[in-house]
Scaffold this motif. Structure first.
Motif, PDB file in Angstrom:
ATOM      1  N   PRO A  56       0.823  -1.205   0.000  1.00 19.75           N
ATOM      2  CA  PRO A  56       0.000   0.000   0.000  1.00 19.75           C
ATOM      3  C   PRO A  56       0.860   1.260   0.000  1.00 19.75           C
ATOM      4  O   PRO A  56       1.888   1.325   0.674  1.00 19.75           O
ATOM      5  N   VAL A  57       0.448   2.250  -0.770  1.00 17.90           N
ATOM      6  CA  VAL A  57       1.153   3.526  -0.858  1.00 17.90           C
ATOM      7  C   VAL A  57       0.206   4.619  -0.356  1.00 17.90           C
ATOM      8  O   VAL A  57      -0.917   4.761  -0.859  1.00 17.90           O
ATOM      9  N   LEU A  58       0.646   5.374   0.632  1.00 15.41           N
ATOM     10  CA  LEU A  58      -0.159   6.462   1.171  1.00 15.41           C
ATOM     11  C   LEU A  58      -0.256   7.591   0.155  1.00 15.41           C
ATOM     12  O   LEU A  58       0.746   8.018  -0.421  1.00 15.41           O
ATOM     13  N   SER A 109      -6.171  -0.212  -7.399  1.00 15.01           N
ATOM     14  CA  SER A 109      -6.931  -0.591  -6.203  1.00 15.01           C
ATOM     15  C   SER A 109      -6.686   0.460  -5.126  1.00 15.01           C
ATOM     16  O   SER A 109      -5.545   0.862  -4.888  1.00 15.01           O
ATOM     17  N   VAL A 110      -7.762   0.906  -4.496  1.00 11.84           N
ATOM     18  CA  VAL A 110      -7.640   1.938  -3.469  1.00 11.84           C
ATOM     19  C   VAL A 110      -8.248   1.451  -2.161  1.00 11.84           C
ATOM     20  O   VAL A 110      -9.120   0.576  -2.140  1.00 11.84           O
ATOM     21  N   GLU A 111      -7.748   2.018  -1.087  1.00  5.69           N
ATOM     22  CA  GLU A 111      -8.240   1.706   0.250  1.00  5.69           C
ATOM     23  C   GLU A 111      -8.499   3.024   0.962  1.00  5.69           C
ATOM     24  O   GLU A 111      -7.609   3.876   1.058  1.00  5.69           O
ATOM     25  N   ASN A 163     -11.555  -1.106  -3.028  1.00  7.49           N
ATOM     26  CA  ASN A 163     -12.105  -1.519  -4.319  1.00  7.49           C
ATOM     27  C   ASN A 163     -11.115  -1.190  -5.423  1.00  7.49           C
ATOM     28  O   ASN A 163     -10.117  -0.499  -5.205  1.00  7.49           O
ATOM     29  N   THR A 164     -11.399  -1.701  -6.601  1.00  8.99           N
ATOM     30  CA  THR A 164     -10.568  -1.432  -7.773  1.00  8.99           C
ATOM     31  C   THR A 164     -11.346  -0.539  -8.720  1.00  8.99           C
ATOM     32  O   THR A 164     -12.493  -0.838  -9.067  1.00  8.99           O
ATOM     33  N   ILE A 165     -10.728   0.555  -9.105  1.00 10.04           N
ATOM     34  CA  ILE A 165     -11.377   1.515  -9.988  1.00 10.04           C
ATOM     35  C   ILE A 165     -10.498   1.728 -11.219  1.00 10.04           C
ATOM     36  O   ILE A 165      -9.315   1.383 -11.225  1.00 10.04           O
ATOM     37  N   GLY A 166     -11.088   2.292 -12.266  1.00  7.55           N
ATOM     38  CA  GLY A 166     -10.299   2.523 -13.469  1.00  7.55           C
ATOM     39  C   GLY A 166     -11.105   3.176 -14.564  1.00  7.55           C
ATOM     40  O   GLY A 166     -12.283   3.505 -14.400  1.00  7.55           O
ATOM     41  N   ASN A 167     -10.473   3.330 -15.710  1.00  9.53           N
ATOM     42  CA  ASN A 167     -11.112   3.959 -16.858  1.00  9.53           C
ATOM     43  C   ASN A 167     -10.345   3.551 -18.115  1.00  9.53           C
ATOM     44  O   ASN A 167      -9.146   3.232 -18.051  1.00  9.53           O
ATOM     45  N   THR A 168     -11.035   3.550 -19.255  1.00 10.27           N
ATOM     46  CA  THR A 168     -10.413   3.292 -20.551  1.00 10.27           C
ATOM     47  C   THR A 168     -10.826   4.392 -21.510  1.00 10.27           C
ATOM     48  O   THR A 168     -12.020   4.683 -21.635  1.00 10.27           O
ATOM     49  N   ILE A 169      -9.858   5.022 -22.169  1.00 10.76           N
ATOM     50  CA  ILE A 169     -10.164   6.085 -23.114  1.00 10.76           C
ATOM     51  C   ILE A 169      -9.363   5.885 -24.396  1.00 10.76           C
ATOM     52  O   ILE A 169      -8.412   5.096 -24.435  1.00 10.76           O
ATOM     53  N   PHE A 191      -5.121   5.219   0.345  1.00 11.88           N
ATOM     54  CA  PHE A 191      -3.972   4.423  -0.081  1.00 11.88           C
ATOM     55  C   PHE A 191      -4.265   3.825  -1.451  1.00 11.88           C
ATOM     56  O   PHE A 191      -5.420   3.658  -1.842  1.00 11.88           O
ATOM     57  N   TYR A 192      -3.180   3.471  -2.187  1.00 17.58           N
ATOM     58  CA  TYR A 192      -3.381   2.740  -3.434  1.00 17.58           C
ATOM     59  C   TYR A 192      -2.409   1.574  -3.507  1.00 17.58           C
ATOM     60  O   TYR A 192      -1.363   1.559  -2.865  1.00 17.58           O
TER      61      TYR A 192
END
Length: 204
Positions: A56-58, A109-111, A163-169, A191-192
Motif C-alpha cells: 500500500p502507498v499512502l 486498487s484503493v483503500e 475496491n478497484t477503480i479505473g477507466n479506458t479512453i 492508499f493505493y
C-alpha cells in the motif's frame, strides 16, 4: 521450342503461353500484375506498466487545481514502440515512440479509511496526464467513502473500504508523448496498490 516463334504468346515478366504445346489451364502467378497501390501497414505500438507487489502507498492530500503525486510503477510489461520514459520519469511515465490513435487502460486498487464521527468523506480521484501538463478530463476515475454515523454516546467505528477503480479512453498522441496517472484530488487516509497502465496503438 523457340519461344520467339508464332506458336508462343508473350505474357508479362518474359513468360510465354506456348499454345503449340498445350493451353494454359491455370493462372501463372508470374503473369499477375503486382498491385500498383500496395497496402502500407501502420506501425505497431503497445506497452504497459504495473506494480504487482501489493504494497500500500499512502496518498498525500491534494486539492484542485494543483495536481497531486504521480502513481509509481515497478514492472514494465511487453512493449513495442512504447516504453518507460527516461529518468526521472522512468517509474511513472510511459513514452510513445510513434504518433497515432491510442487506447489507454488505467486501473488501480484503493483503500479508504474513515470514522463514523467524521463530518467529511474520504475521497480520491485520479486522471491521465500527458507530458505532466495536459490533464485528459475524460480520463478521471474516483472512489468515495462517505458513510457517516454521528450519534450521541454511540461508539466511533472505523470504516474501511477497498475496491478497484479505473477507466479506458481513446485519444491521439504525438511522437515522444509521456503518459502518467496522477492524483487529481485526495483527502486524508487514502492508499493505493496494484496500479496498471496499458497503452495500445489502434490506428494511425
Amino acid at each position: 521450342m523457340n519461344k520467339n516463334n508464332n506458336g508462343c504468346q508473350h505474357c508479362c515478366n518474359e513468360k510465354f503461353n506456348c499454345t503449340g504445346v498445350r493451353p494454359f489451364r491455370a493462372i501463372d502467378v508470374d503473369c499477375i500484375q503486382p498491385n500498383s497501390q500496395p497496402t502500407v501497414e501502420g506501425t505497431l505500438a503497445f506497452g504497459s506498466f504495473y506494480d504487482p507487489s501489493g504494497n500500500p502507498v499512502l496518498i498525500s492530500p491534494a486539492t484542485p487545481p494543483v495536481p497531486g503525486q504521480k502513481i509509481v510503477f515497478t514492472t514494465p510489461g511487453p512493449s513495442l514502440n512504447v516504453s518507460p520514459a527516461p529518468f526521472p520519469n522512468n517509474t511513472t511515465d510511459l513514452q510513445v515512440a510513434v504518433g497515432g490513435i491510442y487506447e489507454v487502460n488505467m486501473n488501480i486498487s484503493v483503500e479508504l479509511l474513515n470514522l463514523t464521527s467524521d463530518l467529511i468523506e474520504t475521497e480520491v480521484r485520479f486522471g491521465l496526464f500527458i507530458n505532466d501538463t495536459v490533464v485528459v478530463n475524460e480520463s478521471n476515475f474516483l472512489s468515495l467513502n462517505d458513510l457517516n454515523m454521528v450519534g450521541g454516546a454511540e461508539s466511533v467505528v472505523t470504516l474501511r473500504m477497498a475496491n478497484t477503480i479505473g477507466n479506458t479512453i481513446q485519444l491521439r498522441l504525438n511522437k515522444d508523448d509521456r503518459l502518467s496517472i496522477r492524483v487529481i484530488l485526495a483527502t486524508t487516509q487514502a492508499f493505493y496498490r496494484y496500479p496498471s497502465l496499458v497503452v495500445t496503438k489502434i490506428a494511425d
